[in-house]
Each structure stands twice: as structure tokens, then as C-alpha cells.
Design an enzyme around this catalytic site. Structure first.
Site: not given
Ligand code: PEP
Ligand code: MG
Length: 572
Positions: A206, A504
Site C-alpha cells: 500500500h 523489446c
Molecule cells: C527478452 O528476452 O528480452 C524478451 C523481451 O523476452 P522475455 O523477457 O519475454 O523472455
């Protein structure tokens, strides 16, 4: 929450100035920097000594006295809930509800019926419930703090003491405590409480929720706070997760000013992703389902989804969802960004994401085993059915849908996946998470239309260090120059082929590293929606040339700390 949870009832620890000049580390919860003298919550009632049993004739009146006290506490919290908004009001209402919880009241009144004085009954009933909540773990365990707060308020009421809690500071101050009761945090004034640091608590507790809502820089889980003198000057950095005791005042004030500039810049960022001099870098969100995608679309300036982790939508399933159901789920995500692009990743099952319907059997080393794209061979038709569902959802949607495979290690795997996707009218790409894929990116790009670098796994496999291992966190740092070298090589191959190369992994959520990645030639960055504005605004504050120089400096460094420092010098 300080108080009778510490059995001697002592609250203020005056352990002298051992902590001065030291930097204490904890879990970063709310970004921002606060500097000022420390204040601590006021004293909580001591644990009552259990006296003799009450005579039977006094017990009904004692029971009523307890119920009246609990009622008064609950009413006061509800009245306070009406004075604040949002999550603060909800937390106060939930805490007030505990004071009238039938189970807790029932346990306490049963103890009074058996002869316990009201204060002991409140304490013992709380102990019983706290033990159960702690055993249940997770969110229930976090409610123990709320329950102990109620206990202290009820005991203070029974004793005619003022309600325990946070004093109102007379100047901008840093609130330091073992733990904070939600009822205290919900009514904090962010102009007077400029930062919070607690010994206990987690990122989903919280304290964290309310600090986030109020925008008060916050660090939890900090060891050594008890050794800080009350009133000592401290500098709390909610991004770095540090509490510095007695910092040099000039430096502390400029850190606050710099953080305020970043805060303003972040709050006003509305996209699109590009550097100050206009070089485009798409800023996208990582999502796992429809609600997450809608939250990203409504709550951030993300231009689309750079990673839709489809496996996370099915982790709880025993059986593979049918094509129709999958289509519906994917469509929900696509419809959240009707004008944007959505990159769907096919199931990345195995290792840290085991899935029952795509199980791979016992393996001695699952991270190096049958996971990601490799499960397709063991589960005939699984990938094809998922691609069918993605293609059918894409046909029904106006979003620009792309599809990529996880954990590609060879050119043959990339070619095979690309053919299966193209056969369904989908635009194929692959993730670069294995060094082999980074090293052969040029050949892989002959088959696919884009690459997306998963820095989490790429770092794990480059450094031969488990991404889940806390002791190896120094190795699994995406600032490792070896990892950056693989990113640089992949991005350069993408540029030569005229195809996009995104990132990503978590690296994209580090604003400084995001600028370095842009400088290395990465064309899009995808991250948790909550990190979108910080990354987007960091890019908007620098020129492409600065990013390129910072990238070169990071690549030339021998270790991650030097890479970070050199990049920061160029970018700030
Ligand atoms: C990664 O490995 O950077 C990725 C984006 O995939 P995950 O984190 O889902 O393994
Ligand atoms: Mg991965």
C-alpha cells in the site's frame, strides 16, 4: 509500521550518527528525488500486558467498549476517505473495513467473552489473523500492516490516547519508517513530504501504491534506516533506490532540481518517439492481453505494441485454447491500437515461462533446452494454429499486425518461420535473443522483414548468467559492452538491409540506455507502458549525434559501469 509489532514498543531509534555519509540501498518504487530532514511516525501504543481475567459480570461492558472503539476508528477513517481522492480514498475505505471486519471483531469479542480485557483481545485477535495472512503470502501478507494499524488505533482509542500516525511537518521533509500504515500514507501532503523510505514493504504494498499515486519519490526495503538520526538530512533517489545520509547540500539540491526537470519533461511528453533533431525511433508498449493493451493505449503515448507476449495470456491453461478463442484474444489487443502497429510474438513457452499445454518434459537446464520456437517441433500444429488465429484476427482489424518468433538460433529456423507466416499473409520477423542470431543477422534478414532484440535473454546467453539470479545481476546487465556490441552488429545489418531492428527487452525502459540504443541504430523501443513517457522524453531531449557518440563511448568501455558513466556524460 512502527509500534507494538516491535515487542518492546520502542519507536524512535536514536542510534547516533553511524549512518551519516552512507548510501543505503533498497527497492526503487516511485522515481524522483527528495531531499530534507527526516521525520518519523509518532509513537504507537505499547503492547498491553495481559492481566488477570475480567470478572464475568464486567465482560459485556468491556465487549461494548471494544466495539465502540473499533467503530470510532472505522468512522474516523471513513471520514478521512471522503477528504481524499483516488487510490488514497480506496485504501482508507479498505482499512476502515478491517476495523469492522466480522471475523476480526468476532475473534476479539470471543476473547473478551472468555475474560480478556479489550486491549489484549484486540492484540491477540490481530496476532491470530496476522499469522494466517502471513502464511497465505502475497497481497494477503501485505494486509498485515493494515491490520496492525487498526489494532494500534483501537488500542489508542481504548486508552484515550491521540491517534498514532505521521506528524504534519513544518518544512519539506523525508518520511522514514519501519513500515507505513495506509491510513497514514493516504493523507500525506506531497509538498511537505518530499520522499518516503521504509525498511519493510514491497513494490506492490500500500505504501508504494499511494506514494505512486501522490507522486512522492519512494524507496522501500531499505536496510539501516533505523540508524539515521531523526532530523538528519537525507537524499532519497526513487529511481536508483538509494537513501544518502547527510549528502553535500549543493549536490543534493542540484539532484533535486535535475529530477524535477526530468519529471516535468516526462509528464508533458506526448510522442511521437523521436530525438530532439527529429530522428524517428518508435516508442511502443509491451503487453500481455487486451486489458493491458487498452491501458497502454489510454494511459501512455505508445504508438503501438512492440511485444505482445502471447504465452502470458495462457499460462494458467491446461489445454491449448482453440483457434476461435485465440482469435478473440488477439483481436482485443489489435483493437486497442486501431491505427498503430502490433507485433505479436508466438508462444515463448518453457524455461521461466512453463506452459502446461506446451510442456517440454524435465530437462537438466531448461533455459538451454526446448523453449521458445523450439517447442514447435515437439508440438505439431501448435504454431500453425496460433498463426491461423493471428492471421484471422489481423484480417478483422485495422491495426498493422506483424508476427515474430522467440528464441531463434539459426537461419533455417528463421526461414521456416517466415514461410509459415507469409503463407498466411502475415509480415514475419524474429527475435534476436541468442548470440548466434545476432552474429548471423545479415543472413536471417534475407528471410524476415524485421528483427526485435530481446535484451533480457540476449544478455543472459551472452554472459552465460541466469537472468533470474540475484548474485549474477552484475553480469546480467544490458550495459555489458559485449551485449551492446551484438546490438550494434544487428542494428547495422538491419540498416544495410533497409529493415527495422527494435529492442523489446527491459533495456528499452532505461532512458539513458534507450538513447544509446538509438545511437547504435535501433529503430524502435518497446517497454512496459509505465516506462514509455520516461524513455520517449529522454529521447526528445537529445540529438541523434549525441546518441551516436554515447553509443560509441559505451561500446568502447570495458565494463557496464564505465559504459553507463561515459554515456551519461555525453547525454546529460
Ligand atoms: C527478452 O528476452 O528480452 C524478451 C523481451 O523476452 P522475455 O523477457 O519475454 O523472455
Ligand atoms: Mg526472451
Amino acid at each position: 509500521m512502527d509500534g507494538i509489532g516491535s515487542e518492546d514498543g520502542s519507536v524512535q531509534v536514536e542510534a547516533g550518527a553511524q549512518a551519516e555519509g552512507r548510501v543505503l540501498a533498497g527497492t526503487a518504487v516511485v522515481p524522483g528525488v527528495g531531499y530534507g530532514p527526516t521525520i518519523r511516525p509518532g509513537e504507537r501504543p505499547r503492547r498491553p500486558a495481559r492481566g488477570a481475567d475480567l470478572p464475568a459480570e464486567d465482560r459485556p461492558a468491556e465487549k461494548q467498549r471494544f466495539l465502540d472503539a473499533a467503530d470510532a476508528v472505522s468512522s474516523r477513517l471513513l471520514a478521512r476517505a471522503n477528504e481524499v481522492k483516488g487510490a488514497g480514498a480506496e485504501v482508507l475505505r479498505a482499512t476502515a473495513g478491517l476495523a469492522t471486519d466480522r471475523g476480526w471483531l468476532g475473534a476479539a469479542t470471543a476473547l473478551v467473552d472468555a475474560g480478556a480485557p479489550a486491549e489484549s483481545a484486540a492484540t491477540d485477535a490481530t496476532d491470530q489473523f496476522a499469522a494466517v495472512f502471513t502464511k497465505l503470502g502475497g497481497l494477503m501478507a501485505e494486509r498485515v500492516t493494515d491490520l496492525k494499524d487498526i489494532r494500534d488505533r483501537v488500542i489508542a482509542e481504548l486508552r484515550g490516547m491521540p491517534e498514532p500516525g505521521v506528524p504534519t511537518p513544518t518544512e519539506p521533509s523525508v518520511l522514514v519508517a519501519r513500515d507505513l500504515a495506509p491510513a497514514d500514507t493516504a493523507v500525506l501532503d506531497p509538498t511537505l513530504v518530499v520522499a518516503i523510505a521504509t525498511t519493510l514493504g514491497g513494490p506492490t504494498g500500500h505504501t508504494s501504491i499511494i506514494a505512486r499515486q501522490l507522486g512522492i519519490p519512494c524507496v522501500v526495503g531499505v536496510a539501516g534506516l533505523d540508524d539515521i538520526d531523526s532530523g538528519a538530512q537525507v537524499l532519497v533517489d526513487g529511481s536508483a533506490g538509494t537513501v544518502e545520509v547527510d549528502p553535500e547540500p549543493g549536490r543534493a539540491r542540484s539532484a533535486v532540481a535535475r529530477a524535477e526537470e526530468v519529471r516535468q519533461r516526462t509528464a508533458s511528453w506526448t510522442g511521437p518517439g523521436r530525438t530532439r533533431d527529429g530522428h524517428p525511433v518508435a516508442v511502443l508498449a509491451n503487453v500481455q492481453d487486451g486489458p493491458g493493451a487498452r491501458a497502454a493505449a489510454e494511459g501512455s503515448a505508445a504508438a503501438g505494441v512492440g511485444l505482445f507476449r502471447t504465452e502470458l495470456a495462457f499460462l494458467d491453461r491446461d489445454a491449448e485454447p482453440g483457434v476461435e478463442e485465440q482469435t478473440r484474444i488477439y483481436r482485443e489487443v489489435f483493437d486497442a491500437f486501431p491505427e498503430g502497429k502490433v507485433v505479436v510474438r508466438t508462444l515463448d513457452a518453457g524455461s521461466d515461462k512453463p506452459m502446461r499445454f506446451a510442456a517440454t518434459g524435465d530437462e537438466p537446464n531448461p533455459a538451454l533446452g526446448v523453449r521458445g520456437y523450439r517447442i514447435a517441433a515437439d508440438h505439431p500444429g501448435l504454431l500453425e494454429r496460433q498463426l491461423d488465429a493471428i492471421a484471422s484476427a489481423a484480417r478483422e482489424s485495422t491495426a498493422t499486425v506483424l508476427v515474430m518468433a522467440p528464441m531463434i538460433a539459426t537461419v533455417a529456423e528463421a526461414a521456416e518461420f517466415a514461410a509459415a507466416a507469409r503463407a498466411r499473409g502475415l509480415v514475419p520477423g524474429v527475435m534476436v535473443e541468442v548470440p548466434a542470431a545476432a552474429l548471423l543477422a545479415d543472413r536471417i534478414l534475407e528471410h524476415v522483414d524485421f528483427l526485435s532484440i530481446g535484451t533480457n535473454d540476449l544478455t543472459q546467453y551472452t554472459m552465460a548468467a541466469d537472468r533470474m539470479s540475484a548474485p549474477l545481476a552484475g553480469l546480467t546487465d544490458p550495459w555489458q559492452p559485449a551485449v551492446l556490441a551484438l546490438v550494434a552488429r544487428t542494428a547495422a545489418d538491419g540498416a544495410r538491409a533497409g529493415k527495422g531492428v527494435g529492442v523489446c527487452g527491459e533495456a528499452a525502459a532505461d532512458p539513458l540506455l534507450a538513447c544509446v540504443l538509438a545511437g547504435l541504430g535501433v529503430t524502435s523501443l518497446s517497454m512496459a507502458a509505465s516506462a514509455v513517457a520516461a524513455t520517449g522524453s529522454a529521447l526528445a531531449a537529445v540529438d541523434l549525434d549525441q546518441c551516436r557518440r554515447a553509443a560509441q563511448a559505451a561500446l568502447d568501455a570495458a565494463d557496464p559501469a564505465t559504459a553507463r558513466e561515459r554515456a551519461a556524460e555525453i547525454l546529460r
